[in-house]
Design a protein around this motif. Structure first.
Motif, PDB file in Angstrom:
ATOM      1  N   GLY A 201       0.919 -19.212  21.300  1.00 54.31           N
ATOM      2  CA  GLY A 201      -0.026 -17.696  22.025  1.00 54.31           C
ATOM      3  C   GLY A 201      -0.146 -16.265  21.181  1.00 54.31           C
ATOM      4  O   GLY A 201      -0.566 -15.495  21.897  1.00 54.31           O
ATOM      5  N   VAL A 202      -0.291 -16.155  19.274  1.00 52.10           N
ATOM      6  CA  VAL A 202      -0.792 -15.809  18.808  1.00 52.10           C
ATOM      7  C   VAL A 202      -1.948 -15.856  17.934  1.00 52.10           C
ATOM      8  O   VAL A 202      -2.146 -17.070  17.541  1.00 52.10           O
ATOM      9  N   SER A 203      -2.643 -15.302  18.108  1.00 51.59           N
ATOM     10  CA  SER A 203      -4.042 -15.459  17.426  1.00 51.59           C
ATOM     11  C   SER A 203      -4.639 -14.068  16.845  1.00 51.59           C
ATOM     12  O   SER A 203      -4.354 -13.633  17.953  1.00 51.59           O
ATOM     13  N   LEU A 204      -4.676 -13.960  15.757  1.00 48.25           N
ATOM     14  CA  LEU A 204      -4.607 -12.284  15.304  1.00 48.25           C
ATOM     15  C   LEU A 204      -6.474 -12.461  14.711  1.00 48.25           C
ATOM     16  O   LEU A 204      -6.348 -12.933  14.114  1.00 48.25           O
ATOM     17  N   PRO A 205      -6.873 -11.735  15.024  1.00 52.00           N
ATOM     18  CA  PRO A 205      -8.344 -11.536  15.294  1.00 52.00           C
ATOM     19  C   PRO A 205      -7.887 -10.801  13.548  1.00 52.00           C
ATOM     20  O   PRO A 205      -7.116  -9.975  12.671  1.00 52.00           O
ATOM     21  N   LEU A 206      -9.749 -10.232  12.752  1.00 52.39           N
ATOM     22  CA  LEU A 206      -9.263  -9.799  11.333  1.00 52.39           C
ATOM     23  C   LEU A 206      -8.327  -8.412  11.842  1.00 52.39           C
ATOM     24  O   LEU A 206      -8.216  -8.337  10.173  1.00 52.39           O
ATOM     25  N   ASN A 207      -8.986  -7.582  12.093  1.00 50.18           N
ATOM     26  CA  ASN A 207      -8.860  -6.303  12.295  1.00 50.18           C
ATOM     27  C   ASN A 207      -7.299  -6.361  11.951  1.00 50.18           C
ATOM     28  O   ASN A 207      -6.891  -5.220  11.947  1.00 50.18           O
ATOM     29  N   TYR A 208      -6.382  -7.232  12.826  1.00 49.92           N
ATOM     30  CA  TYR A 208      -4.846  -7.427  13.098  1.00 49.92           C
ATOM     31  C   TYR A 208      -4.513  -7.757  11.998  1.00 49.92           C
ATOM     32  O   TYR A 208      -4.052  -7.143  11.397  1.00 49.92           O
ATOM     33  N   LYS A 209      -5.211  -9.085  11.480  1.00 52.61           N
ATOM     34  CA  LYS A 209      -4.276  -9.403  10.189  1.00 52.61           C
ATOM     35  C   LYS A 209      -4.682  -8.853   9.137  1.00 52.61           C
ATOM     36  O   LYS A 209      -3.828  -7.808   8.421  1.00 52.61           O
ATOM     37  N   VAL A 210      -5.434  -7.526   8.922  1.00 51.29           N
ATOM     38  CA  VAL A 210      -5.752  -6.467   7.545  1.00 51.29           C
ATOM     39  C   VAL A 210      -4.593  -4.874   8.442  1.00 51.29           C
ATOM     40  O   VAL A 210      -3.993  -4.922   7.513  1.00 51.29           O
TER      41      VAL A 210
ATOM     42  N   LYS B 147      -1.279  -4.095   4.834  1.00 50.65           N
ATOM     43  CA  LYS B 147      -1.297  -3.201   4.815  1.00 50.65           C
ATOM     44  C   LYS B 147      -0.318  -2.747   5.813  1.00 50.65           C
ATOM     45  O   LYS B 147       0.780  -2.038   4.241  1.00 50.65           O
ATOM     46  N   GLN B 148       0.215  -2.845   6.444  1.00 50.75           N
ATOM     47  CA  GLN B 148       1.803  -2.055   6.742  1.00 50.75           C
ATOM     48  C   GLN B 148       2.826  -3.475   5.650  1.00 50.75           C
ATOM     49  O   GLN B 148       3.979  -2.593   5.265  1.00 50.75           O
ATOM     50  N   LEU B 149       2.438  -4.205   5.995  1.00 49.03           N
ATOM     51  CA  LEU B 149       3.252  -5.416   4.932  1.00 49.03           C
ATOM     52  C   LEU B 149       3.447  -4.412   3.175  1.00 49.03           C
ATOM     53  O   LEU B 149       4.412  -4.063   3.161  1.00 49.03           O
ATOM     54  N   ASP B 150       2.539  -4.125   2.804  1.00 48.01           N
ATOM     55  CA  ASP B 150       2.106  -3.788   1.637  1.00 48.01           C
ATOM     56  C   ASP B 150       2.605  -2.121   1.276  1.00 48.01           C
ATOM     57  O   ASP B 150       3.813  -1.622   0.671  1.00 48.01           O
ATOM     58  N   LYS B 151       2.949  -1.475   2.782  1.00 48.52           N
ATOM     59  CA  LYS B 151       3.368   0.044   2.830  1.00 48.52           C
ATOM     60  C   LYS B 151       5.109  -0.649   3.174  1.00 48.52           C
ATOM     61  O   LYS B 151       6.239   0.356   2.521  1.00 48.52           O
ATOM     62  N   LEU B 152       5.436  -1.397   3.680  1.00 55.92           N
ATOM     63  CA  LEU B 152       7.104  -1.819   3.953  1.00 55.92           C
ATOM     64  C   LEU B 152       7.964  -2.547   2.326  1.00 55.92           C
ATOM     65  O   LEU B 152       9.440  -2.143   1.947  1.00 55.92           O
ATOM     66  N   GLY B 153       6.614  -3.076   1.169  1.00 60.18           N
ATOM     67  CA  GLY B 153       7.619  -3.535   0.677  1.00 60.18           C
ATOM     68  C   GLY B 153       7.535  -5.329  -0.307  1.00 60.18           C
ATOM     69  O   GLY B 153       7.976  -5.004  -1.475  1.00 60.18           O
TER      70      GLY B 153
END
Length: 497
Positions: free
Chosen positions: A19-28, A32-38
């Motif tokens: 049920g999960v399918s992420l388009p490119l803009n969502y993946k980006v 970026k959020q994961l990078d912010k998280l550290g």
């Protein structure tokens, strides 16, 4: 004090959740959020799986994130080349090693698997990339063979080996023993990847760290194949708060990250999800709420607070509520209540709860105002006079509200993905964008095509104050508008008092 690295696979294994399918803009956005998280490593995807997957991994690799970007590959040259062409920092190669997997999914002998694995590690290293090697289904692989293949890739200079509990059959004690054995015989760093088929992914990951694992593979909200993976927030907070083991994670962004992934994947977390769930720091029981109001560690772990993870503590009204918490909520809203009036309000709240109804903030304040004789219509911040909603097959849903806001005539309009969304945006627009809707739920409380709809909402201001209310009407849009206006009115009134 030990430090453990965090390898996030939300964009790879997490996206494999049905049920999960992420388009490119969502993946980006998630990257970026994961990078912010550290996080230390972001597994951005499986580049050879499709053209879109390759483009997503390449795009994330080009973002110049602090986190290393990893791409998954089989022990197949074409897969590895796709990952290298996507400019990843690390190539994560995997091959099945258990008897059942070799018999049914791999057309190679055990010796051929080892030889091919070593060859692929050499190939990746010769191209200047880091290499992670995974023995897929490691927890069902004979220990002697598992040790042999790990030793072989270690000698080939792989940067890290991964021990996956691919089908989630490990238990904490057995997994601890396995990682301890591997740790005693290997010098290469060890990573673990646990699935949650028996609800043990977090426990197994925790046990592996205690046994000597250097890195943990996790996903935001624990999403992933079948029952999912080890949850990032839970693993990190166990390590930080209970074991005092460091990671690079900035924990104050855990709740924010969870909500972003929840919104973009469409997979809503149960309210009782540890650390990031809506109820993680909520208290309804009178005994619990009374204790928490005096000292939060009486009925919370103490070693982790809502502020540490970017969350908020809530004292919730309900049939289990006690007098102290009801009095505290009322006093915070500016109501002066003596013991006699408090008892009357308390009994009325219990009566609503016993009927199986959710008791909202609005219910409590409405009860208080009736009993205290304070109900004044003129104190409402917003009085809606006219509502117009446009929607249709080729019409962008639009809502126009004519209202009196703090005594001033005002007209506002908004568009949305549907008539309800447009109407809710128009309501919040009346008082500014600082007030947002954090929860919206609708129930049909009668049957038939003319069913009465009951809408529950929670609104929150920029300072984190929140208020819950309900609205009911045969018209879904009007029920939604009524609920939001009730909530906003009382939120503004609470702030004024």
């Amino acid at each position: 004090m030990k430090e453990v690295k965090v390898f996030d696979t939300t964009l790879r294994d997490g996206e494999q959740m049905p049920g999960v399918s992420l388009p490119l803009n969502y993946k980006v956005r998630i990257a970026k959020q994961l990078d912010k998280l550290g996080v230390d490593v972001i597994e951005a995807g499986f580049p050879s799986a499709s053209k879109g997957e390759f483009e997503a991994v390449k795009e994330i690799s080009s973002l110049n994130l602090n986190a290393a970007v990893c791409g998954l590959a089989r022990i197949v040259k074409e897969d590895i080349d796709a990952a290298l062409d996507a400019d990843v920092d690390m190539v994560h190669i995997f091959v099945p090693t258990s008897k059942i997997q070799i018999e049914h999914t791999v057309k190679m002998s055990r010796e051929e698997i080892i030889d091919k694995s070593v060859e692929c590690v050499d190939y990746i290293k010769s191209h200047g990339a880091k290499c992670m090697f995974s023995a897929m289904d490691a927890t069902r692989t004979e220990i002697d063979y598992l040790m042999r293949i790990f030793k072989a890739v270690e000698e080939a200079k792989t940067d890290i080996v991964n021990v996956p509990d691919t089908v989630g059959v490990a238990t904490p004690f057995k997994f601890y023993d396995l990682i301890r054995q591997l740790r005693e015989h290997l010098t290469v760093p060890i990573d673990v990847h646990c699935h949650n088929d028996f609800g043990l992914a977090v426990a197994n990951t925790y046990a592996a760290v205690l046994a000597g694992a250097n890195e943990v593979q996790v996903t935001v909200n624990g999403i992933g194949e079948r029952a999912g993976n080890a949850d990032l927030a839970q693993v990190v907070m166990i390590l930080h708060s209970i074991e005092k083991i460091k990671t690079s994670i900035k924990t104050e962004y855990l709740f924010e990250t969870s909500k972003l992934v929840e919104r973009l994947t469409g997979i809503k977390m149960p309210p009782n999800t540890p650390i990031v769930g809506e109820n993680a720091f909520s208290h309804e029981s009178g005994i619990h709420a009374h204790g928490v109001l005096k000292e939060f560690s009486t009925f919370e772990p103490g070693v982790v607070t809502p502020e540490m993870v970017g969350h908020k503590r809530r004292i919730v009204i309900g049939k289990h509520a006690g007098r102290h918490q009801i009095k505290k909520i009322l006093e915070d809203a500016g109501y002066v209540v003596d013991e006699e009036k408090l008892n009357q309000i308390f009994e009325k709240v219990k009566e609503i709860g016993d009927r199986g109804k959710r008791v909202t903030d609005l219910d409590l304040f409405a009860i208080a105002e009736v009993i205290l004789g304070e109900l004044k219509r003129e104190e409402r911040a917003i009085n809606v006079e006219e509502v117009t909603v446009l929607t249709g097959n080729k019409i962008t849903p639009t809502a126009v509200l004519n209202a009196e806001v703090f005594g001033e005539k005002k007209v506002t309009s908004a568009i949305g993905v549907g008539p309800v969304d447009a109407s809710l945006k128009a309501v919040t627009g009346l008082v500014g964008e600082s007030i947002r809707i954090t929860e919206f739920r609708m129930d049909a409380i009668t049957g038939g095509s003319d069913a009465l709809a009951e809408v529950y909402v929670t609104v929150e201001d920029e300072e984190g104050h929140s208020f819950t209310a309900r609205g009911a009407a045969q018209d879904i849009v009007m029920a939604s508008i009524n609920a939001v206006i009730n909530a906003v009115n009382y939120l503004l009134r609470m702030k004024k008092k």
